[in-house]
Design an enzyme around this catalytic site. Structure first.
Site, PDB file in Angstrom:
ATOM      1  CG  ASP A 295      -2.068   0.977   1.089  1.00  0.00           C
ATOM      2  OD1 ASP A 295      -3.218   0.529   0.971  1.00  0.00           O
ATOM      3  OD2 ASP A 295      -1.808   2.208   1.089  1.00  0.00           O
TER       4      ASP A 295
ATOM      5  CG  ASN B  60     -11.895  -0.682   3.979  1.00  0.00           C
ATOM      6  OD1 ASN B  60     -12.146  -1.260   5.026  1.00  0.00           O
ATOM      7  ND2 ASN B  60     -10.734  -0.073   3.763  1.00  0.00           N
TER       8      ASN B  60
ATOM      9  CB  VAL C  85      -9.334   2.053  -4.891  1.00  0.00           C
ATOM     10  CG1 VAL C  85      -9.080   1.523  -6.297  1.00  0.00           C
ATOM     11  CG2 VAL C  85      -8.269   3.076  -4.505  1.00  0.00           C
TER      12      VAL C  85
ATOM     13  CG  HIS D 104      -8.610  -2.936  -2.476  1.00  0.00           C
ATOM     14  ND1 HIS D 104      -9.541  -2.215  -3.204  1.00  0.00           N
ATOM     15  CD2 HIS D 104      -8.404  -2.245  -1.323  1.00  0.00           C
ATOM     16  CE1 HIS D 104      -9.862  -1.130  -2.520  1.00  0.00           C
ATOM     17  NE2 HIS D 104      -9.205  -1.136  -1.377  1.00  0.00           N
TER      18      HIS D 104
ATOM     19  CG  HIS E 230      -6.853  -2.975   3.085  1.00  0.00           C
ATOM     20  ND1 HIS E 230      -6.133  -1.818   2.897  1.00  0.00           N
ATOM     21  CD2 HIS E 230      -8.071  -2.738   2.528  1.00  0.00           C
ATOM     22  CE1 HIS E 230      -6.870  -0.913   2.264  1.00  0.00           C
ATOM     23  NE2 HIS E 230      -8.063  -1.450   2.028  1.00  0.00           N
TER      24      HIS E 230
END
Ligand code: AMP
Length: 114
Positions: free
Chosen positions: A28, A87, A96, A100, A102
Site C-alpha cells: 500500500d 472496505n 478505490v 481489494h 488489505h
C-alpha cells in the site's frame, strides 16, 4: 480503467510482491502498519458486496494469497498475526472502486477498528 488496473498493466508503478493468473499483490502506498499489502483480483469486481457466485473461487483465492504472503513475511503465526480487511462503500472506508483485500501486520492492531 481503475487505478489498480493501471498497476496490473504496469502503467503505474507499485512495489509488487506477488502476481498470478487471478490476482496481484503490492505494498500500500500509504501503509497503516509496518506491513500493509493489497491483494487485488485481475477481474474488476467493484466491491465485495457486488461479487456473485461466479466470483467464489476468486474470493477464496484472495484470502489464500493473503495468508501465503503473510507466511512469506513471517507473520502467519499466532505470536505475530495479521488482519485482513475489505472496505465496502462510504461507511466502510472504500476509496478505490476495485475490490481489494488489505493485509496488515507488524504492530498490535486495535479492536474495534476506528
Ligand atoms: P480502500 O480505502 O479500502 O479503497 O483502499 C485503497 C487503498 O489503496 C488505500 O489504502 C490507499 O493507500 C491505496 N492506494 C492508493 N493508491 C495507491 C497506489 N498507487 N499504490 C498502492 N496503493 C495505493
Amino acid at each position: 480503467m481503475t487505478l489498480f488496473e493501471k498497476i496490473i498493466a504496469r502503467e503505474i508503478p507499485a512495489d509488487i510482491v506477488h502476481e498470478d493468473d487471478v490476482c496481484i499483490a503490492f505494498h500500500d502506498i500509504a501503509p497503516q502498519a509496518p506491513i500493509h499489502i493489497l491483494i487485488v483480483p485481475k477481474k474488476v469486481i467493484p466491491r465485495v458486496g457486488e461479487a456473485t457466485e461466479e466470483d467464489q473461487s476468486i474470493l477464496g483465492h484472495l484470502l489464500l494469497t493473503a495468508g501465503q504472503i503473510a507466511s512469506e513475511l513471517g507473520v502467519n503465526n499466532t505470536e505475530k498475526g495479521f488482519r485482513i480487511a475489505i472496505n465496502h462503500g462510504k461507511n466502510g472506508g472504500e476509496t478505490v472502486p476495485h475490490l481489494h483485500v488489505h493485509m496488515l501486520s507488524g504492530r498490535p492492531l486495535e479492536w474495534p477498528p476506528g
